[in-house]
Design a protein around this motif. Sequence first.
Motif, PDB file in Angstrom:
ATOM      1  N   GLU A 192      54.698 -15.193  73.021  1.00  0.00           N
ATOM      2  CA  GLU A 192      54.469 -13.790  72.670  1.00  0.00           C
ATOM      3  C   GLU A 192      54.942 -13.436  71.263  1.00  0.00           C
ATOM      4  OE1 GLU A 192      57.881 -11.221  74.603  1.00  0.00           O
ATOM      5  OE2 GLU A 192      57.341 -12.894  75.906  1.00  0.00           O
ATOM      6  N   ALA A 193      54.497 -12.274  70.776  1.00  0.00           N
ATOM      7  CA  ALA A 193      54.956 -11.726  69.507  1.00  0.00           C
ATOM      8  C   ALA A 193      56.473 -11.636  69.531  1.00  0.00           C
ATOM      9  CB  ALA A 193      54.351 -10.338  69.286  1.00  0.00           C
ATOM     10  N   SER A 194      57.103 -12.354  68.611  1.00  0.00           N
ATOM     11  CA  SER A 194      58.561 -12.447  68.592  1.00  0.00           C
ATOM     12  C   SER A 194      59.084 -11.900  67.270  1.00  0.00           C
ATOM     13  CB  SER A 194      59.004 -13.901  68.778  1.00  0.00           C
ATOM     14  OG  SER A 194      58.581 -14.370  70.047  1.00  0.00           O
ATOM     15  N   GLY A 195      60.027 -10.985  67.373  1.00  0.00           N
ATOM     16  CA  GLY A 195      60.517 -10.302  66.187  1.00  0.00           C
ATOM     17  C   GLY A 195      61.218 -11.231  65.214  1.00  0.00           C
ATOM     18  N   VAL A 196      60.844 -11.123  63.938  1.00  0.00           N
ATOM     19  CA  VAL A 196      61.535 -11.904  62.915  1.00  0.00           C
ATOM     20  C   VAL A 196      62.848 -11.239  62.518  1.00  0.00           C
ATOM     21  CG1 VAL A 196      59.436 -12.993  62.035  1.00  0.00           C
ATOM     22  CG2 VAL A 196      60.187 -10.797  61.062  1.00  0.00           C
ATOM     23  N   THR A 197      63.026  -9.991  62.938  1.00  0.00           N
ATOM     24  CA  THR A 197      64.294  -9.272  62.822  1.00  0.00           C
ATOM     25  C   THR A 197      64.466  -8.456  64.093  1.00  0.00           C
ATOM     26  OG1 THR A 197      63.350  -7.259  61.851  1.00  0.00           O
ATOM     27  CG2 THR A 197      63.977  -9.024  60.311  1.00  0.00           C
ATOM     28  N   GLU A 244      64.897  -5.326  64.303  1.00  0.00           N
ATOM     29  CA  GLU A 244      64.131  -4.088  64.130  1.00  0.00           C
ATOM     30  C   GLU A 244      62.628  -4.330  64.135  1.00  0.00           C
ATOM     31  OE1 GLU A 244      66.448  -5.200  61.950  1.00  0.00           O
ATOM     32  OE2 GLU A 244      68.129  -4.015  62.754  1.00  0.00           O
ATOM     33  N   GLY A 245      62.223  -5.609  64.123  1.00  0.00           N
ATOM     34  CA  GLY A 245      60.800  -5.926  64.144  1.00  0.00           C
ATOM     35  C   GLY A 245      60.218  -6.015  65.530  1.00  0.00           C
ATOM     36  N   GLY A 267      56.863  -2.767  62.742  1.00  0.00           N
ATOM     37  CA  GLY A 267      56.804  -1.634  61.828  1.00  0.00           C
ATOM     38  C   GLY A 267      56.952  -0.306  62.537  1.00  0.00           C
ATOM     39  N   ARG A 268      56.011   0.613  62.309  1.00  0.00           N
ATOM     40  CA  ARG A 268      56.114   1.957  62.887  1.00  0.00           C
ATOM     41  C   ARG A 268      55.848   1.980  64.387  1.00  0.00           C
ATOM     42  NH1 ARG A 268      50.737   5.227  60.656  1.00  0.00           N
ATOM     43  NH2 ARG A 268      49.174   4.134  61.913  1.00  0.00           N
ATOM     44  N   LYS A 269      55.372   0.867  64.946  1.00  0.00           N
ATOM     45  CA  LYS A 269      55.149   0.773  66.388  1.00  0.00           C
ATOM     46  C   LYS A 269      56.308   0.074  67.098  1.00  0.00           C
ATOM     47  CE  LYS A 269      50.877   0.182  67.906  1.00  0.00           C
ATOM     48  NZ  LYS A 269      49.529  -0.403  68.133  1.00  0.00           N
ATOM     49  N   ALA A 270      57.430  -0.059  66.410  1.00  0.00           N
ATOM     50  CA  ALA A 270      58.622  -0.654  67.012  1.00  0.00           C
ATOM     51  C   ALA A 270      59.434   0.423  67.728  1.00  0.00           C
ATOM     52  CB  ALA A 270      59.473  -1.319  65.933  1.00  0.00           C
ATOM     53  N   SER A 271      60.531  -0.038  68.356  1.00  0.00           N
ATOM     54  CA  SER A 271      61.495   0.848  69.016  1.00  0.00           C
ATOM     55  C   SER A 271      60.839   1.767  70.036  1.00  0.00           C
ATOM     56  CB  SER A 271      62.253   1.694  67.977  1.00  0.00           C
ATOM     57  OG  SER A 271      63.285   2.439  68.601  1.00  0.00           O
ATOM     58  N   VAL A 272      60.061   1.160  70.941  1.00  0.00           N
ATOM     59  CA  VAL A 272      59.435   1.944  72.011  1.00  0.00           C
ATOM     60  C   VAL A 272      59.900   1.437  73.369  1.00  0.00           C
ATOM     61  CG1 VAL A 272      57.402   2.481  70.621  1.00  0.00           C
ATOM     62  CG2 VAL A 272      57.377   0.471  72.113  1.00  0.00           C
ATOM     63  N   TYR A 273      59.702   2.267  74.378  1.00  0.00           N
ATOM     64  CA  TYR A 273      59.975   1.823  75.737  1.00  0.00           C
ATOM     65  C   TYR A 273      59.043   0.658  76.071  1.00  0.00           C
ATOM     66  CZ  TYR A 273      62.650   6.124  76.625  1.00  0.00           C
ATOM     67  OH  TYR A 273      63.583   7.136  76.595  1.00  0.00           O
ATOM     68  N   PRO A 274      59.514  -0.315  76.851  1.00  0.00           N
ATOM     69  CA  PRO A 274      58.629  -1.418  77.241  1.00  0.00           C
ATOM     70  C   PRO A 274      57.486  -0.916  78.103  1.00  0.00           C
ATOM     71  CG  PRO A 274      60.656  -1.494  78.505  1.00  0.00           C
ATOM     72  CD  PRO A 274      60.854  -0.440  77.449  1.00  0.00           C
ATOM     73  N   GLU A 275      56.426  -1.719  78.157  1.00  0.00           N
ATOM     74  CA  GLU A 275      55.212  -1.293  78.863  1.00  0.00           C
ATOM     75  C   GLU A 275      55.466  -1.061  80.342  1.00  0.00           C
ATOM     76  OE1 GLU A 275      50.858  -3.269  79.653  1.00  0.00           O
ATOM     77  OE2 GLU A 275      51.638  -3.296  77.604  1.00  0.00           O
ATOM     78  N   ALA A 308      69.892   6.770  70.934  1.00  0.00           N
ATOM     79  CA  ALA A 308      70.947   6.884  71.932  1.00  0.00           C
ATOM     80  C   ALA A 308      70.725   5.945  73.114  1.00  0.00           C
ATOM     81  CB  ALA A 308      71.056   8.324  72.433  1.00  0.00           C
ATOM     82  N   GLU A 309      69.482   5.489  73.278  1.00  0.00           N
ATOM     83  CA  GLU A 309      69.156   4.570  74.370  1.00  0.00           C
ATOM     84  C   GLU A 309      68.892   3.150  73.873  1.00  0.00           C
ATOM     85  OE1 GLU A 309      66.258   6.002  77.220  1.00  0.00           O
ATOM     86  OE2 GLU A 309      66.652   8.088  76.635  1.00  0.00           O
ATOM     87  N   GLY A 310      69.269   2.877  72.635  1.00  0.00           N
ATOM     88  CA  GLY A 310      69.110   1.535  72.091  1.00  0.00           C
ATOM     89  C   GLY A 310      67.979   1.387  71.099  1.00  0.00           C
ATOM     90  N   GLY A 311      67.345   2.491  70.732  1.00  0.00           N
ATOM     91  CA  GLY A 311      66.269   2.433  69.754  1.00  0.00           C
ATOM     92  C   GLY A 311      66.800   2.406  68.329  1.00  0.00           C
ATOM     93  N   TRP A 312      65.881   2.442  67.361  1.00  0.00           N
ATOM     94  CA  TRP A 312      66.289   2.353  65.968  1.00  0.00           C
ATOM     95  C   TRP A 312      65.263   3.042  65.073  1.00  0.00           C
ATOM     96  CZ3 TRP A 312      65.025  -1.737  69.162  1.00  0.00           C
ATOM     97  CH2 TRP A 312      63.794  -2.361  68.940  1.00  0.00           C
ATOM     98  N   GLN A 313      65.662   3.310  63.837  1.00  0.00           N
ATOM     99  CA  GLN A 313      64.760   3.868  62.838  1.00  0.00           C
ATOM    100  C   GLN A 313      63.693   2.833  62.477  1.00  0.00           C
ATOM    101  OE1 GLN A 313      64.431   6.955  60.931  1.00  0.00           O
ATOM    102  NE2 GLN A 313      62.541   5.834  60.488  1.00  0.00           N
ATOM    103  N   THR A 314      62.434   3.228  62.566  1.00  0.00           N
ATOM    104  CA  THR A 314      61.350   2.303  62.240  1.00  0.00           C
ATOM    105  C   THR A 314      60.977   2.399  60.771  1.00  0.00           C
ATOM    106  OG1 THR A 314      59.684   3.932  62.893  1.00  0.00           O
ATOM    107  CG2 THR A 314      60.443   2.371  64.580  1.00  0.00           C
TER     108      THR A 314
END
Length: 359
Positions: free
Chosen positions: A58-63, A65-66, A106-114, A127-133
């Motif tokens: 699967e798509a695996s984050g290189v960082t 925040e990715g 990018g801007r589609k990061a830091s979302v709830y899982p499907e 506050a729930e573990g997300g981050w600035q995209t």
Amino acid sequence: MTTLFDPIDLRGLRARNRIWVSPMCQYSVDAGDGVPTEWHLVHLGSFARGGAGLVFAEASGVTPEGRISPHDTGIWSDAQVAAWRRITAFAHTQGALIGLQLAHAGRKASVYPEWGADGHKGTLPEAEGGWQTVSASALAFGDYAAPRALTVDEIRDVVDAFVGGARRALDAGFDLVEIHAAHGYLIHQFLSPLSNLRDDAYGGSLENRARLLLEIVAGIRAEVGDDVPVFVRFSATDYVEGGWDERQTATVAGWARDAGADLFDISSGGLVTGVHIPSGPGYQVPLAESVAAGAHVRVSAVGRITEPRQAAEIVSSGQADAVMLGREMLRDPHFALRAATELGFEVDYWPPQYLRARP
């Protein structure tokens, strides 16, 4: 005439057939550390056991925040490399090649899982573990939280992260890598004029919008050497007038080939909401064929490919060099073995433990 079960040479590698497994997000890293789990071993291992020529993780984050969500796999740490090794080693015992899709959402990061988020969708609060995209420009995707535009220095850091991810992927035993430049994720956000409003060297002209991708391709090629295949996944169209389209995809594919990419995995959409996507059996195959003809490059086709004869026709007609299957592989991880039987091909990679079930 090329058949579905002809091997294909990819630089220093040979895939045993042209039935390949698309990267599919599993949202199954409950620890949130990007380390693949037993689920990934069984999930990916089943496709290798089932006869696929190439299996993509699967798509695996290189960082960190990715990642699309905190439940995604990653390729930025030694712990991830160690965990991936068990999975790649098993795939190799089954005769399959295995690749990793390198990604930054990018801007589609830091979302709830499907799934598994109690019905919550959209941006995951910090506050729930997300981050600035981050993105090419400070434009939000639909109702998601607005990203911050990357600085030029940060763009260079992104390139370095993809190159580092490729190096770790090889250390983890992967045979090849795919750069995710599709589905509205970060590189696609730079490519499309709908999401890239920059006025510097990374925005404006097609050459500038493609700069991030081409720097990543060139950097990875220099890092992995001459024998490792490098794929790129594109969305060939945004389905919006004035957006990213087949012509631009073919042009940039040609540039990416010259920078060191070997094959282009052609999908579509994902950049903007509210568009009509004309879905149907094999609906993206003409896009793959168009990019191949326009850029004189190898391509794989993806999208509602569900039947052995359909897959065989795509390859034998020359529309694509290989087919990528996703949901059909989830329904039947042994699709390749079934296709060989239905199409009358003799293959020698039935697992001996399963020979008693061979038709």
